[in-house]
Write an enzyme that holds these catalytic residues in place. Structure first.
Site, mmCIF file in Angstrom:
data_model
loop_
_atom_site.group_PDB
_atom_site.id
_atom_site.type_symbol
_atom_site.label_atom_id
_atom_site.label_comp_id
_atom_site.label_asym_id
_atom_site.label_seq_id
_atom_site.Cartn_x
_atom_site.Cartn_y
_atom_site.Cartn_z
ATOM 1 N N GLY A 194 0.734 -1.077 -0.026
ATOM 2 C CA GLY A 194 0.110 0.165 -0.093
ATOM 3 C C GLY A 194 0.764 1.085 -0.052
ATOM 4 N N ASP A 203 -0.541 -1.233 11.730
ATOM 5 C CA ASP A 203 -0.940 -2.179 10.440
ATOM 6 C C ASP A 203 -0.495 -3.465 10.574
ATOM 7 O OD1 ASP A 203 -2.205 -2.571 8.206
ATOM 8 O OD2 ASP A 203 -0.474 -1.985 6.859
#
Length: 711
Positions: free
Chosen positions: A81, A205
């Site tokens: 990402g 994350d």
């Protein structure tokens, strides 16, 4: 956990590095870009059709490029990402393999800011389970714009996501990992998160993609989303299905990253690994299933409760730290292993031995055994001074004591006394950081008046002293005063699990067993890896007549730690009531020989074996097996004679007229010899009895069983 081989770096390179179209989104408006139209593939570079923002999803570095005059690029390893990940060799350090992590889209201001933040944080990070950062360099883009790259160690292995993908079935569903293996992964990674938290950093994350296993080691990689807890302006990155619901939520006061939000990501990752569930369905986080919907959760209640607490929508109800979660997860792991091995389930460890015991960091040890003699009455464990109304087998009425008609106790096992349970349950340990901890240790107050004097002299408010006052009121048999103190503490902090614990103990003292069950159930959900709440819940459930629940919770305590005698005795009582003789014996036989309760457990097993409660009269096989149990036990004289009396009573009923069979306790197997042996044991017990009336009963019984002789 099984070892994962290291991956040769060259074999890990992507032959055609591309960002899949379904992962291409505009960095400004978040809408899809670079998508196919008919037969025409989407462009990896261009401008967003919605707001005109330039996008680029092509790698900026090609093989052979030398970055910062030191790192020669070999190709792309992966994409994520926040950026492409390149494999390179360090020309200045023996051509060692390194990884360069750059930006996915160099025109993305937010991504650029995240990379700068990553550089700042990673310079401080040094932990064996976190990827090592070697350097941070810049290299000009094709238009001359400098782009930052993080240089980190190469970790050759497989991510947990890859290991899960390898478990896909033909129908594309996931075969869950063995629960112990999934727990082991999290236990390895929680200290790394705890290290970050101790340095004021949130990882944000955590997910299977960001944990790499190589051989038998794990590394936390991709620290691009790391942020300081006090950073209230930077963007927070995370992954849907793992990220906590409060992050960025409107109307939430504290909607930034926290220890609790990282705990949530660990809980979600654990659920994905152990349950084989997708993190999201149709873009919505997949809820933790109910036990009736998933066999793993049906078998492992404590694991289910741990997942629910770790992923609670309210961050204040989650585990307070990575250390606390690891502590509880370790207890759940022991319980899961013990259950799997008892049921013959392959836990993936290759080990079938007993689970080693552990010492709680939350509760002290039990203060005694609250109900060791309730299986069939006091019986073999009765005090030798008991009167003629004692329920033991040597206290039968002399008119019905003839061995031709007498039978062992066939009554239903009694239930524990709630007040006795309350007095002997473990006690929560004192928080060493509490300002009153030292005063408690130094003064050791025992009465309410003593505690109140210490409270009055304490320089600071102390919850430990206030809870000590609750204990003192309970030990003084004043539950009303204990409740009053608990109510005052709840007004200050209602989320303290110790309040629920002492409310449960108070309810036991008052005989409100259903209320005690409710309170202990709450503590169990808060501390799913601890044995004490399950033991308390089991005992309260048994007191309330809820045998099914009591047996389940007794088993959860007894399997990983057979040395907890009350769990073994309680499980045996429940199984006796259910008519399960073999199950009761299994529970008692699990008590280890090193336990102080071993002899009592073996004597209880003898009573269970010879009990007539199970619908059939015990036979010679059960009698001889019971005798074999006690032959090597070291018993005091009074108990030894009670044992012999019980066995010889049974033998007289079973022995045929005349000789036959092997000797029992060195007594020939014929009725006359066995009657004489029974008479001898009864008279010996009479000599040892301290109660005159009981002594008369024993002598009368001895006279009744003596065979007729000329003298």
């Amino acid at each position: 956990m099984p070892a994962v081989p290291r991956v040769d770096p060259k074999n890990a390179l992507l032959t055609d590095p591309q960002v899949p179209e379904d992962k291409r989104f505009c960095s400004t408006c978040g809408k899809p870009v670079g998508r196919s139209k008919g037969d025409r593939p989407g462009r990896p570079e261009g401008f967003c059709p919605h707001d005109g923002t330039r996008y680029s999803f092509t790698p900026k570095l090609t093989p052979g490029t030398v970055v910062a005059g030191q790192y020669e690029v070999q190709g792309c390893l992966a994409h994520g990402g926040l950026g492409w990940i390149y494999l390179a060799t360090d020309l200045n350090v023996d051509n060692r393999w390194v990884v360069l992590k750059g930006l996915l889209d160099s025109g993305d201001a937010h991504a650029m800011a995240a990379a700068v933040a990553e550089r700042r944080f990673l310079a401080q990070v040094s932990h064996p389970n976190i990827v090592t950062i070697h350097n941070f360099v810049q290299h000009p883009d094709e238009d001359g714009t400098p782009v930052g790259y993080i240089v980190m160690e190469y970790v050759g292995g497989s991510s947990l996501k890859q290991l899960m993908d390898d478990r896909r079935r033909p129908d594309r569903t996931l075969d869950p990992m063995p629960v112990p293996r999934a727990i082991a992964y999290m236990l390895e990674m929680l200290p790394a998160l705890g290290y970050l938290h101790a340095n004021g950093l949130a990882y944000c994350d955590f997910k299977p993609e960001n944990v790499i296993q190589y051989e038998r080691q794990l590394k936390l990689i991709d620290l691009g989303a790391v942020i300081r807890f006090d950073d209230l302006t930077s963007d927070v990155f995370g992954t849907k299905g793992y990220q906590a619901p409060e992050i960025g939520a409107e109307g939430v006061v504290d909607n930034g990253p926290s220890v609790a939000s990282d705990v949530h990501t660990v809980g979600r990752t654990l659920a994905v690994l152990a349950l084989g569930m997708p993190p999201t369905r149709r873009g919505v986080p997949t809820p933790i299933p109910d036990p009736g919907e998933h066999p793993v959760l049906a078998r492992h209640e404590s694991f289910h409760r741990l997942l629910l607490r770790a992923t609670d929508p309210d961050p204040l109800r989650r585990f307070e730290s990575a250390d606390e979660m690891a502590d509880q997860l370790g207890g759940v792991l022991r319980e899961v292993l013990a259950t799997d091995r008892a049921e013959g389930v392959d836990d993936g460890s290759g080990d079938r031995g007993p689970v080693p015991p552990a010492v709680s960091t939350v509760f002290g040890p039990p203060r005694g055994t609250f109900a060791p003699g309730l299986l069939t009455g006091p019986g073999l464990g009765a005090d030798d001074s008991a009167g003629p109304d004692s329920a033991g087998p040597d206290s039968a009425d002399p008119d019905t004591a003839d061995p031709d008609t007498a039978a062992p106790d066939t009554g239903i096992p009694g239930r524990p006394d709630p007040a006795q349970v309350a007095a002997l349950l473990p006690v929560p340990l004192v928080d060493r950081d509490d300002p009153g901890a030292g005063l408690l240790t130094a003064s050791a107050p025992s009465t309410p008046a003593d505690v109140e004097r210490v409270l009055a002299a304490a320089p600071k408010a102390s919850r430990a002293l206030q809870l000590a006052l609750v204990r003192a009121h309970l030990e003084a048999s004043d539950p009303a005063a204990a409740t009053q103190t608990l109510d005052a503490l709840a007004a200050e902090d209602a989320d303290d699990w110790r309040l629920d614990w002492f409310r449960g103990v108070t309810a036991l003292v008052e005989g409100r067993v259903d209320a005690a069950c409710t309170a202990f159930d709450t503590v169990y959900s808060t501390l799913p890896g601890e044995a004490a709440p399950k033991l308390a819940l089991a005992a309260a459930s048994e007191c309330a007549g809820h045998d099914e629940a009591a047996g389940r919770y007794y088993a959860l305590v007894a399997r990983p730690d057979p040395g907890v005698a009350d769990a073994a005795f309680g499980l045996a009582r429940v199984r006796v009531r259910a008519g399960d003789r073999s199950g009761a014996l299994e529970a008692l036989d699990a008590v280890p020989e090193a336990s102080s309760a071993f002899v009592v457990a073996q004597l209880a097993a003898v009573e269970v074996m010879l009990s007539g409660r199970f619908g059939v009269r015990p036979g010679e096989e059960e009698l001889r097996s019971a005798a074999a149990r006690v032959e090597d036990l070291r018993l005091d004289e009074a108990t030894g004679e009670r044992v012999r009396t019980l066995l010889f009573e049974q033998a007289v009923q079973l022995a045929p007229n005349g000789a036959g069979g092997d000797a029992l306790l060195r007594c020939p197997w014929d009725e006359r010899s066995l009657r004489l042996a029974l008479e001898t044991s009864l008279r010996a017990s009479a000599r040892l009895a301290s109660d005159p009336a009981h002594r008369v009963v024993l002598v009368d019984r001895a006279n009744a069983v003596r065979p007729r002789t000329w003298v």
